[in-house]
Design a protein around this motif. Structure first.
Motif, short mmCIF file in Angstrom:
data_model
loop_
_atom_site.label_atom_id
_atom_site.label_comp_id
_atom_site.label_asym_id
_atom_site.label_seq_id
_atom_site.Cartn_x
_atom_site.Cartn_y
_atom_site.Cartn_z
N ARG A 46 0.60 -1.28 -0.05
CA ARG A 46 0.12 -0.08 0.00
C ARG A 46 0.88 1.24 0.26
NH1 ARG A 46 -1.43 3.48 3.40
NH2 ARG A 46 -0.40 2.61 5.18
N LEU A 49 2.42 1.78 -3.58
CA LEU A 49 1.43 2.03 -4.45
C LEU A 49 1.13 3.48 -4.43
CD1 LEU A 49 -0.46 -1.18 -4.90
CD2 LEU A 49 1.29 -0.33 -6.28
N ARG A 60 -7.14 -0.08 -1.37
CA ARG A 60 -7.97 -1.26 -1.82
C ARG A 60 -6.78 -2.31 -2.46
NH1 ARG A 60 -10.99 1.31 -5.13
NH2 ARG A 60 -9.70 1.04 -7.02
N ALA A 61 -5.95 -1.90 -2.99
CA ALA A 61 -5.00 -2.93 -3.40
C ALA A 61 -4.28 -3.46 -2.41
CB ALA A 61 -3.89 -2.30 -4.39
N GLU A 64 -6.65 -5.74 -0.87
CA GLU A 64 -6.74 -7.23 -1.59
C GLU A 64 -5.55 -8.13 -1.42
OE1 GLU A 64 -7.88 -5.00 -5.25
OE2 GLU A 64 -10.02 -5.28 -4.73
N PHE A 65 -4.51 -7.57 -1.73
CA PHE A 65 -3.18 -8.29 -1.24
C PHE A 65 -3.31 -8.90 0.10
CE2 PHE A 65 1.20 -9.02 -0.45
CZ PHE A 65 1.56 -9.63 -1.80
N SER A 134 -6.81 -8.14 -9.38
CA SER A 134 -6.93 -6.67 -8.89
C SER A 134 -5.61 -6.44 -8.54
CB SER A 134 -7.89 -6.62 -7.60
OG SER A 134 -7.96 -5.32 -7.43
N VAL A 135 -4.99 -7.20 -7.73
CA VAL A 135 -3.47 -6.86 -7.29
C VAL A 135 -2.62 -6.49 -8.41
CG1 VAL A 135 -1.59 -7.65 -6.05
CG2 VAL A 135 -3.84 -7.94 -4.84
N ALA A 138 -3.18 -3.48 -10.26
CA ALA A 138 -2.56 -2.40 -9.67
C ALA A 138 -1.07 -2.27 -9.77
CB ALA A 138 -3.11 -2.46 -8.14
#
Length: 168
Positions: A46, A49, A60-61, A64-65, A134-135, A138
């Protein structure tokens, strides 16, 4: 007559199958962030990113990770193995994780789900594939807008770490 397997000191998933530097940037990043996550740095993805994606997408990433890693640790077909954070080797389990993220991000859903079945119990496969997509997306977006930098990897130290058991 019974077959007795000799004790193997190296866990199945720890066998080196390559080197990190042979991976493309997104799967290499996935392995490095998996190692960081297991070493107790769950927010590193996070944080890295954030400059490239902004606070909402980075958060969000990161969530999700975290969920993807928790699934792999807690719902695996067997215990997930990894190499030391600074090791240049790529372990078998790490390779599966890297391929899962790479294939899912590329939209290769059937192949990503096949890889996920090697790692996870069947009921977790669809969710893990969606999280990996998703990850991976990103990571790909961040890499195209800003370089994360490359880690200097030391030669293989022989240290292999089983991943911690984490509750969700």
């Amino acid at each position: 007559m019974s077959y007795h397997r000799p004790h193997n000191p190296r866990p199945k998933g720890a066998a080196p199958v390559g080197v990190l530097s042979d991976l493309e940037p997104v799967p290499m990043s996935a392995v490095m962030y998996l190692r960081l996550w297991c070493e107790g740095h769950p927010d590193q993805l996070r944080q890295d990113l954030l400059p490239a994606l902004g606070p909402e997408a980075a958060a969000r990433a990161g969530q999700e990770f975290d969920h993807l890693c928790s699934l792999c640790i807690n719902h695996g077909r067997r215990r997930l193995c990894r190499h030391h954070l600074q090791c240049k080797c790529l372990g078998a389990d790490e390779s599966c994780f890297a391929n899962l993220v790479e294939l899912a991000a590329a939209g290769e859903d059937a192949d990503a789900m096949l890889i996920a079945t090697l790692m996870l119990r069947a009921e977790q496969v669809p969710l893990s594939t969606a999280l990996a997509q998703s990850v991976g997306t990103a990571l790909s977006r961040a890499r195209s807008s800003e370089d994360f930098g490359t880690e200097t990897l030391e030669p293989h130290s022989g240290h292999l770490y089983p991943s911690p058991q984490v509750s969700q």
